[in-house]
Design an enzyme around this catalytic site. Structure first.
Site, mmCIF file in Angstrom:
data_model
loop_
_atom_site.group_PDB
_atom_site.id
_atom_site.type_symbol
_atom_site.label_atom_id
_atom_site.label_comp_id
_atom_site.label_asym_id
_atom_site.label_seq_id
_atom_site.Cartn_x
_atom_site.Cartn_y
_atom_site.Cartn_z
ATOM 1 N N GLU A 61 0.807 -1.223 0.000
ATOM 2 C CA GLU A 61 0.000 0.000 0.000
ATOM 3 C C GLU A 61 0.841 1.274 0.000
ATOM 4 O O GLU A 61 0.814 2.063 0.951
ATOM 5 C CB GLU A 61 -0.960 0.002 1.194
ATOM 6 C CG GLU A 61 -1.993 -1.089 1.100
ATOM 7 C CD GLU A 61 -3.103 -0.954 2.136
ATOM 8 O OE1 GLU A 61 -2.878 -0.310 3.179
ATOM 9 O OE2 GLU A 61 -4.194 -1.480 1.902
ATOM 10 N N GLU A 103 -6.714 -7.804 -0.567
ATOM 11 C CA GLU A 103 -7.127 -7.793 0.846
ATOM 12 C C GLU A 103 -8.577 -7.363 0.954
ATOM 13 O O GLU A 103 -9.031 -6.497 0.190
ATOM 14 C CB GLU A 103 -6.317 -6.766 1.653
ATOM 15 C CG GLU A 103 -4.875 -7.077 1.874
ATOM 16 C CD GLU A 103 -4.199 -5.964 2.687
ATOM 17 O OE1 GLU A 103 -4.879 -5.285 3.490
ATOM 18 O OE2 GLU A 103 -2.995 -5.769 2.495
HETATM 19 C C1 GLA Z 1 -4.187 -2.526 4.913
HETATM 20 C C2 GLA Z 1 -2.831 -3.170 5.063
HETATM 21 C C3 GLA Z 1 -2.821 -4.364 5.952
HETATM 22 C C4 GLA Z 1 -3.695 -4.155 7.162
HETATM 23 C C5 GLA Z 1 -5.083 -3.803 6.699
HETATM 24 C C6 GLA Z 1 -6.069 -3.644 7.819
HETATM 25 O O1 GLA Z 1 -4.893 -2.935 3.837
HETATM 26 O O2 GLA Z 1 -2.249 -3.497 3.827
HETATM 27 O O3 GLA Z 1 -1.495 -4.591 6.342
HETATM 28 O O4 GLA Z 1 -3.175 -3.140 7.946
HETATM 29 O O5 GLA Z 1 -5.024 -2.591 6.015
HETATM 30 O O6 GLA Z 1 -7.346 -3.316 7.329
#
Ligand code: GLA
Ligand code: ZN
Length: 680
Positions: A156, A317
């Protein structure tokens, strides 16, 4: 490359997600249980190593990968593949302490301290070296592991760094962009205003919070530069993977965040093999309906899909249950998880992945949803819902690799978003560029038409209808591209706040929309009125005498050579033109001068779709509909987003969940869905 994300069909959709076994290495019993439970839940992939640097390299130059090899082996032997992250998103303490330059400097010019994550300078050569080294070691340790499915670069990307290195790179970037000619920059940024003139590129600072923020071109270019700096930094990681990985055909991705404001993802998208992203809708909130939340998620999927139309994307995710970082962290209601997963596949994803497999016992995410909760059992509601989703995905395996054939498109661009927000005009709170684009996209979805979300750089050749909402910043040659589209018979809708500035935020002279676009639409926008939330106006449609409610923005037009289809109902511009159309043979260029309530514009959109000869589908209200096209089959997805039971009529094909042939009606409960396979 063919359409499969992994270069070859694997005959399954990926069901997996982030797994952090390094937090549990002293508990082999737990690690064993994890695998047992993952298998029970139909998990076939684990994303490893996202934050493992401190475990890989506890001291500078001392590497430990045995534990990772062991974990990947165990997973692989149990049918679970690995997507392996590079660990650059969080640094070990020793690294920050010994080399403080790797930490970011904030917008006030202060260096951060060690902590948190996503806190590194993208320009630091030393950080790049350290990251390349850990990637090299990682690739040497597990790069040829048979379970390795894909590389996942960092995590991210986001945020900005204002350190001196980034500042110098920014200056070099500007030097290239403005042909080493400071007077060109002064002109394009209009720096004579407030004595902002520069005499050399070395004088230019980023827009520090306590510095120069009054130059629109500077603010915009800083954002563009930040994206470019991410691109440059990401390339270092990609190059290291490519150089040191013994297998050259393993695809590389990085996880995006949908409509994340800070990065123009389309620039990064070109560097990676597959698009993946992290989707966390605020389900069951107090500001929108469930259907709105779902449609927003689908719009984000469409943005992701639009960045590589020849491949499915991945949902890297999502939360199996709740998240822990929202204002209110509400539970996902029963059935939502499954419907959301099917929506994701319907939107063009070949995976449903989670953050995370098991909850961390301590630290910042100890209460974030996971497949396996602190209770440690496989009989929780969440576990059962995830397991059910696993079954559903295995029934949808045939969808893998199938694509979209969309005939309509909505233009959405990051730097336009930044430019609109940066403009000292309109209102602070109602510009809402991204939600306006979403609303047009959703409007077409109501007609069973799934539009692509594209940028002005994309080809328009495959589209019959193109919607251009609020394209404030009209880059060079785009007016011509839109003109060609209409002259070839395309149907175009351009809205208010389009074509005000060029790509450096200089206003067009000679009437908006500039660069010749006013000629295409046959109108000039002379003034724009910003309405207070309590203000109202309307557009009366001449043809049927209906009135669309106007809110937020209303432009006052001069009509040159377009047909007037609607006029304002109130205020000093009452009876002045507000909706126009200019014809070009079968092609048409519509101009909508004010923000209207789209719910009242059904008849208009019906007409546009008909004129464009886009295939529509009559859907009961509350149904979200998607299609994917495989080699010999077409897959249709219907999701019931309403609170009512809905009966779908004239459904014909194989119900992929029940396996039965359907020919007639299908009843969908709220949160229900139907996936039908039709042979072409
Ligand atoms: C992001 C991050 C993860 C985690 C999630 C929690 O997407 O990439 O590492 O912290 O948020 O929602
Ligand atoms: Zn920096």
């Amino acid at each position: 490359m063919n359409s499969y994300v992994f270069g070859k069909p694997v005959n399954k959709l990926i069901h997996g997600g982030d797994y952090n076994p390094e937090q549990w290495l002293s508990r082999p019993d737990i690690l064993e249980k994890d695998i047992e439970y993952m298998k029970q839940a139909g998990i076939n992939e684990a994303t490893l190593g996202v934050f493992s640097w401190a475990m890989y390299e506890p001291k500078e130059g001392e590497f430990h990968f045995d534990w990772l090899v062991q974990i990947m082996d165990n997973l692989y032997q149990n049918g679970i593949s690995t997507i392996l992250a590079t660990p650059s998103a969080a640094r070990p303490v020793w690294l920050d302490h010994k080399y403080p330059e790797v930490m970011r400097v904030d917008g006030m010019g202060n260096r951060n301290r060690h902590g948190f994550r996503h806190n590194h300078c993208m320009s630091s050569e030393l950080y790049r070296e350290k990251v390349s080294l850990i990637i090299r070691k990682l690739a040497e340790a597990v790069g040829d592991h048979p379970g390795l499915l894909m590389w996942h670069i960092s995590n991210e990307f986001g945020g900005e760094c204002y350190c001196d290195k980034c500042k110098s790179k920014f200056q070099e970037y500007l030097r290239r962009r403005f042909h080493n000619d400071i007077e060109e920059l002064n002109h394009e940024w209009w720096t004579t205003f407030w004595s902002a003139r520069y005499s050399d590129f070395s004088e230019i600072e980023p827009p520090y919070n306590n510095g120069q923020t009054a130059i629109m071109g500077l603010n915009l270019e800083w954002k563009r530069f930040t994206t470019r700096n991410y691109e440059d930094y990401m390339s270092v990681e990609i190059d290291a993977v490519r150089a040191y990985s013994p297998k050259k055909d393993i695809p590389i991705t990085t996880n995006f965040m949908g409509r994340f404001y800070g990065i123009d993802y389309r620039v990064l998208a070109k560097k990676i093999d597959a698009i993946s992203w992290d989707s966390y809708p605020a389900f069951h909130n107090d500001f929108e309906s469930y259907a709105d939340t779902m449609f927003s998620a689908a719009f984000d999927n469409a943005i992701m899909k639009g960045m590589k139309k020849d491949k499915p994307f991945l949902l890297m995710e999502s939360a199996p249950g709740l998240v822990n970082w929202m204002q209110y962290n509400k539970l996902k209601r029963p059935g939502v998880h499954e419907q959301f997963a099917v929506q994701t596949i319907a939107s063009g994803s070949d995976s449903v992945q989670y953050f995370q497999m098991r909850k961390s016992r301590g630290a910042a995410e100890q209460f974030h949803g996971a497949l396996i909760d602190h209770i440690g059992t496989n009989d929780t509601r969440i576990f059962k819902e995830v397991a059910k989703t696993g079954e559903v995905l295995s029934k949808l395996a045939e969808v893998e690799g199938s694509l979209k054939k969309n005939e309509a498109a909505v233009i959405f661009e990051w730097d336009n978003w930044w430019a609109i927000d940066g403009a000292g005009a309109f209102s602070r709170n109602t510009k809402k560029y991204d939600t306006v684009c979403r609303d047009y996209w959703v409007k077409l979805m109501e007609f069973g038409v799934e539009p692509d979300v594209i940028s002005t750089e994309d080809s328009l050749d495959n589209y019959k209808l193109v919607i251009v909402p609020m394209l404030f910043m009209l880059k060079d040659n785009i007016a011509q591209k839109l003109t060609d589209f209409v002259e070839k018979g395309g149907i175009l809708l351009v809205t208010y706040i389009t074509g005000y500035v060029n790509e450096n935020c200089l206003c067009y002279q000679g009437g908006f929309p500039g660069d010749g676009l006013s000629k295409l639409v046959g109108v000039i926008s002379e003034e724009i009125d910003t309405l207070y939330p309590s203000d109202r106006n309307g557009i009366r449609i001449t043809e049927d005498d209906t009135v669309w409610e106007v809110k937020d923005y209303a432009e006052i037009l001069r009509v040159a050579d377009a047909e007037v289809l609607g006029r304002y109902t109130d205020d000093f511009y009452k009876d002045m033109p507000a909706l126009t159309c200019k014809k070009y043979g079968p092609g048409k260029a519509y101009y909508q001068a004010a923000r209207c309530s789209l719910s009242q514009m059904d008849g208009f959109f019906e007409k546009l779709l008909k004129e464009a000869q886009v295939e529509t589908k009559l859907l009961p209200a509350g149904i979200e509909y998607h299609r994917r096209y495989g080699k010999d089959s077409m897959f249709e997805f219907y999701l019931n987003l309403s609170e009512e039971v809905i009966t779908l009529k004239d459904i014909c094909g194989e119900n992929m969940i029940s396996g039965e042939q359907t020919d007639g009606s299908v009843v969908l409960e709220p949160k229900g869905y139907l996936v039908v396979k039709r042979t072409r």
